[in-house]
Design an enzyme around this catalytic site. Structure first.
Site, PDB file in Angstrom:
ATOM      1  N   GLU A  97      50.482  44.916  32.777  1.00 33.35           N
ATOM      2  CA  GLU A  97      50.180  43.442  33.143  1.00 33.35           C
ATOM      3  C   GLU A  97      51.173  42.551  32.320  1.00 33.35           C
ATOM      4  OE1 GLU A  97      46.101  44.512  31.213  1.00 33.35           O
ATOM      5  OE2 GLU A  97      45.453  42.930  32.577  1.00 33.35           O
TER       6      GLU A  97
ATOM      7  N   ARG B 206      39.923  37.113  26.472  1.00 32.87           N
ATOM      8  CA  ARG B 206      41.241  37.400  26.440  1.00 32.87           C
ATOM      9  C   ARG B 206      41.962  36.239  26.400  1.00 32.87           C
ATOM     10  NH1 ARG B 206      45.079  41.501  26.676  1.00 32.87           N
ATOM     11  NH2 ARG B 206      43.216  43.002  26.280  1.00 32.87           N
TER      12      ARG B 206
HETATM   13  N1  MTE Z   1      50.418  48.321  39.604  1.00 29.72           N
HETATM   14  C1  MTE Z   1      50.281  48.951  41.180  1.00 29.72           C
HETATM   15  N2  MTE Z   1      51.256  49.275  41.686  1.00 29.72           N
HETATM   16  N3  MTE Z   1      48.927  48.718  41.582  1.00 29.72           N
HETATM   17  C2  MTE Z   1      47.986  48.149  40.654  1.00 29.72           C
HETATM   18  O1  MTE Z   1      46.634  47.906  41.230  1.00 29.72           O
HETATM   19  N4  MTE Z   1      47.436  47.198  38.533  1.00 29.72           N
HETATM   20  C3  MTE Z   1      47.849  46.511  37.410  1.00 29.72           C
HETATM   21  C4  MTE Z   1      48.932  47.292  36.676  1.00 29.72           C
HETATM   22  N5  MTE Z   1      49.947  47.693  37.649  1.00 29.72           N
HETATM   23  C5  MTE Z   1      48.365  47.898  39.499  1.00 29.72           C
HETATM   24  C6  MTE Z   1      49.680  47.863  38.774  1.00 29.72           C
HETATM   25  C7  MTE Z   1      46.600  46.383  36.291  1.00 29.72           C
HETATM   26  S1  MTE Z   1      45.749  45.199  36.383  1.00 29.72           S
HETATM   27  C8  MTE Z   1      46.672  47.230  35.269  1.00 29.72           C
HETATM   28  S2  MTE Z   1      45.304  46.774  34.025  1.00 29.72           S
HETATM   29  C9  MTE Z   1      47.455  48.416  35.210  1.00 29.72           C
HETATM   30  O2  MTE Z   1      48.572  48.596  36.312  1.00 29.72           O
HETATM   31  C10 MTE Z   1      46.610  49.497  35.132  1.00 29.72           C
HETATM   32  O3  MTE Z   1      47.388  50.695  35.110  1.00 29.72           O
HETATM   33  P1  MTE Z   1      47.935  51.234  33.664  1.00 29.72           P
HETATM   34  O4  MTE Z   1      47.233  50.919  32.283  1.00 29.72           O
HETATM   35  O5  MTE Z   1      47.777  52.871  33.764  1.00 29.72           O
HETATM   36  O6  MTE Z   1      49.346  50.944  33.484  1.00 29.72           O
HETATM   37  N1  HPA Z   2      41.018  44.071  29.742  1.00 31.80           N
HETATM   38  C1  HPA Z   2      40.589  44.831  30.934  1.00 31.80           C
HETATM   39  N2  HPA Z   2      39.601  45.153  30.932  1.00 31.80           N
HETATM   40  C2  HPA Z   2      38.585  44.783  30.321  1.00 31.80           C
HETATM   41  C3  HPA Z   2      38.983  44.602  28.979  1.00 31.80           C
HETATM   42  C4  HPA Z   2      40.209  44.109  28.708  1.00 31.80           C
HETATM   43  O1  HPA Z   2      40.672  43.516  27.542  1.00 31.80           O
HETATM   44  N3  HPA Z   2      37.772  44.537  28.035  1.00 31.80           N
HETATM   45  C5  HPA Z   2      37.046  45.025  28.962  1.00 31.80           C
HETATM   46  N4  HPA Z   2      37.071  45.211  30.174  1.00 31.80           N
HETATM   47 MO1  MOS Z   3      43.850  45.298  34.843  1.00 30.63          MO
HETATM   48  S1  MOS Z   3      43.146  43.392  35.117  1.00 30.63           S
HETATM   49  O1  MOS Z   3      43.107  45.361  33.106  1.00 30.63           O
HETATM   50  O2  MOS Z   3      42.921  46.156  35.882  1.00 30.63           O
END
Ligand code: MTE
Ligand code: HPA
Ligand code: MOS
Length: 779
Positions: free
Chosen positions: A720, A308
């Protein structure tokens, strides 16, 4: 849909009623589990004796590697991570023994009675050491377009440099925790805080030596994860399951904060070398980037994270000739892991540092260089890995944000301020984000659901995603209610449970709502077909003079009706028991796989992402150049959330992501001593942003009229991407520091820009200015 309803657990969160693993009602037979970990970064285990510890008061079990009934392994992708160390330890914090006792105090007392002899070995603790010792974790990889070397040779200007970006601690509020409850025979039920319950189930089954049908993993909610529980939530789960199997009692393992920080992996540190060629206008001609990451002692997700980073070292810019070389290095530190942005931030920091340097080199405003190099709408719109940047909103967001943030006026004002103030400097920076949405490991882009409608007209939705505070369950509740045409309070989202939805992916890669929302919709489509058929029959039996067709059945605001004869109605709650009486199932599974993606890992070319997320931030800072102290004066963010499913939740994610990114870029410095001990293992030494560190003036807006054709209900994930907007604060600080030398000399600057980095950088500039001036006066 598209309403600002509160988070489904908001009131439970604030009253403290929300149940986390450590809050679950306990049984009288509950035991507390403790992990005894390595005090050495690298050592051979010469001998150990557990007999005294086993006899200590209250102790039910003390386990070592040979007590593991199954496979001593918990690596998620590559099987290189022992569950309990045997023979050798490879980092401080590595689990070696497990203790179960009635109380935590008894566990601690027993731990003191464990006798172990280690023979310390030489540890590798930095990327530089790993490079010197050639400790590669796997083969180097490249991604390229054109001929970067040739283009660099003929470029008008060339700059080269090195960028170091730091590790970071996830600092989820709920530390890693798991409760394992043994059932009859091989059964084991786990309540834990894993972002990836299916993988937790797999690894627990493997260490216990049982099959997956015997292991159930349930996640009600996670008290924050941020990637730190994508794989490493599995560890506590495996440890608690081993103790539960050994004792026959429920066992809860929850890591004390300092232990959690010492034992678990962080964001990958990167050491990046770059060379960039550009013309007099600042147009990029060629970029060569060499990424080096610190994986720690095991593979974990390091290669996906590096991938990534490789995909994101263009960020929002078209680079005609690009060459990316990536190497993942092994060190004697806890295995580094997923963290919001997943390598994206490290990749983007490089190109943003390059653009920033080009601007200073050419004496131009960095926002101008950024704008010129953005991916175009029709031309220059293909990335270095061959994906076309569709629905590009960079220009639009840039124009709107430059206006709303009054960038030009404020830049002038900052420069005037800097001329008038010797020791206090203001800095301003605009940075964009373009972030690819989908797991780059293509098969992970699938999701499942199970929707149950009960005969009282209420709905229980199961899906494979986990709730970690991001609002996934709230959005799913909204989607289910909208699809069925009923009010949200009829819908509840169940705890995530592997016995309901099998073989799921992690809730990660920002794709939780996109994928699980689509799987839930798919299940509801099936249910709506059955409901429509029954209700049409009910209408036609009631009054045979009209004929309602199944396809004309609609449901809105809890009322089912015939779209052609709207006077024919039946309440949703009234209809459901009648459907059950007709012996029709009101339960259905659903499934979704992300369409249109795929790429070739060997050639590094293809379409890894379903779509891109876009956003931009302008940060303004005030830096005290005598102390390095920094204040965030104002931040303006304009972010593309598509047709937001829930703007309140999305704005919360944008604010939180940005502030977390600012932490990584400024105060969050991880330090180890020369023996590999973590020095920053509690909040008194590790500084995450607090409520007083957020920008004094914080303006977050979501882009209007920005429907996304590639995700559910026109929405776009925000999870993210805003993290990487924190880079605007880092570059604003650099801008302020460079004012010390009248913007003429490039400051040395790593990430995070701690007070120390800022102070040293400013002092260096002052020295260089003096040298320059003295040279000018000598004839
Ligand atoms: N927001 C909160 N409040 N707590 C979390 O742990 N994790 C982040 C983001 N926002 C997180 C957060 C990360 S790393 C990811 S990948 C996404 O939320 C995952 O959730 P979603 O794909 O349902 O948005
Ligand atoms: N994002 C988060 N988690 C993952 C990914 C990615 O692109 N690929 C494998 N695990
Ligand atoms: Mo988020 S780093 O893809 O859990």
């Amino acid at each position: 849909m598209h309403q600002q309803i509160p988070h489904e657990s908001a009131s439970l969160h604030v009253t403290g009623e929300a149940l986390y693993v450590d809050d679950l009602p306990s049984s009288p037979s509950l035991l507390i589990g403790r992990v005894v970990y390595s005090p050495h970064a690298h050592a051979r285990i010469i001998s150990f004796d557990l007999t005294k510890a086993m006899k200590a008061p209250g102790v039910a079990a003390v386990l070592c590697a040979k007590d593991i009934p199954g496979h001593n392994q918990m690596g998620p992708v590559v099987k290189d991570e022992p569950c309990l160390a045997s023979g050798e330890v490879t980092f401080v914090g590595q689990a070696v023994f497990l203790i179960a006792a009635k109380t935590d105090a008894q566990c601690r007392a027993a731990e003191k009675l464990i006798e172990v002899t280690y023979k310390p070995l030489h540890p590798i603790l930095t990327i530089d050491d790993a490079i010197a010792a050639n400790c590669l974790l796997g083969p180097a990889r490249t991604m390229q377009r054109g001929d970067a070397d040739a283009a660099l040779r003929s470029a008008v200007h060339v700059i080269e440099g090195e960028l170091r970006t730091g590790a970071a601690e996830h600092w989820y509020l709920e530390s890693q925790a798991s409760l394992s409850v043994p059932g009859e025979g091989a059964e084991m039920t786990l309540y834990c805080g894993s972002q990836h319950p299916s993988e937790t189930q797999t690894l627990v089954a493997e260490v216990l030596g049982v099959k997956k049908k015997d292991v159930v993993v349930e996640v009600r909610r996670i008290g924050g994860a941020f990637g730190g529980k994508e794989t490493q939530g599995n560890h506590v789960a495996c440890w608690s399951a081993l103790l539960a199997r050994a004792t026959g009692c429920p066992v809860k393992v929850r890591l004390f904060r300092d232990d959690d920080m010492i034992m678990t992996g962080k964001r990958h540190r990167f050491l990046t070398c770059y060379k960039a060629g550009f013309d007099n206008e600042g147009m990029l001609q060629a970029v060569r980037i060499e990424l080096n990451s610190d994986a720690g002692a095991a593979t974990d997700l390091s290669f996906a994270i590096m991938e990534r980073a490789m995909f994101h070292c263009d960020n929002a810019y078209f680079v005609p000739h690009m060459h990316v070389l990536a190497r993942v290095w092994k060190t004697n530190l806890p295995s580094n892991t997923a963290f919001r942005g997943f390598g994206g931030p490290q990749g983007m920091a490089t190109i943003e540092a390059i653009i920033d340097r080009i601007a200073r080199y050419l004496h131009k405003d960095a926002s101008d260089i950024r704008f010129k190099n953005f991916y175009g709408l029709d031309a220059n719109n293909t990335t270095h890995y061959g994906q076309v940047v569709e629905n590009n909103r960079l220009q639009r967001i840039f124009d709107q944000l430059m206006q709303s943030s009054e960038y030009i006026t404020r830049r002038k004002a900052a420069q005037e301020y800097n001329t008038a103030n010797e020791f206090s400097k203001k800095g301003l920076a605009l940075t964009p984000v373009k972030f690819g949405i989908s797991f780059t490991t293509t098969f992970l882009n699938q999701a499942g659901a199970l929707v149950n409608i009960y005969n009282d007209g209420t709905v229980l939705v199961n899906h494979g995603g986990t709730e970690m505070g991001q609002g996934l369950h709230t959005k799913i509740q909204q989607i289910a209610a909208a699809e069925l045409g009923i009010s949200v309070d009829r819908v509840r989202v169940n705890a995530t449970n592997t016995s309901k939805i099998p073989n799921t992916s992690a809730t990660a890669a920002s794709s939780g709502t996109d994928m699980n929302g689509a799987a839930v919709t798919n299940a509801i489509e099936t249910l709506k077909g059955r409901i429509a058929e029954c209700v049409a029959a009910i209408f036609n039996e009631r009054d045979p003079s009209l004929h309602t067709l199944k396809d004309d059945i609609r449901c809105e605001r809890d009322v089912i009706f015939d779209g052609k004869h709207p006077e024919r109605t039946i309440g949703f709650a009234e209809a459901m028991p009648q459907i059950v009486l007709r012996r029709v199932s009101l339960s259905s599974t659903g499934y979704f796989r992300t369409p249109g993606i795929g790429w070739n890992r060997d050639t590094g070319v293809g379409t890894p992402f379903r779509y891109y997320a876009f956003g931009m931030a302008v940060s303004e800072v005030l830096v005290d150049t005598l102390t390095g102290a920094t204040t965030l004066l104002r931040t303006d963010i304009l972010h593309d959330a598509g047709d937001s499913i829930n703007p309140a939740i999305d704005v919360g994610q944008i604010e939180g992501g940005y502030v977390q990114g600012v932490g990584w870029c400024t105060t969050e410095e991880i330090k180890w001593d020369s023996a590999g001990n973590l020095l920053t293992h509690s909040p008194d030494t590790y500084k995450i942003p607090t409520s007083t560190d957020i920008p004094a003036d914080f303006r977050v807006t979501v882009l209007e009229n920005a429907t996304n054709p590639n995700a559910i209900h026109g929405s776009k994930t925000v999870a993210e991407p805003p993290f990487m907007l924190g880079l605007s604060a880092w570059l604003a600080i650099k801008d302020a520091v460079s004012a010390v030398a009248n913007y003429e000399i490039e400051p040395e600057f790593s990430l995070p820009a701690t007070n120390e980095v800022i102070l040293l950088s400013a002092e260096n500039l002052k020295r260089k200015m003096k040298e320059k001036e003295s040279k000018q006066v000598t004839p």
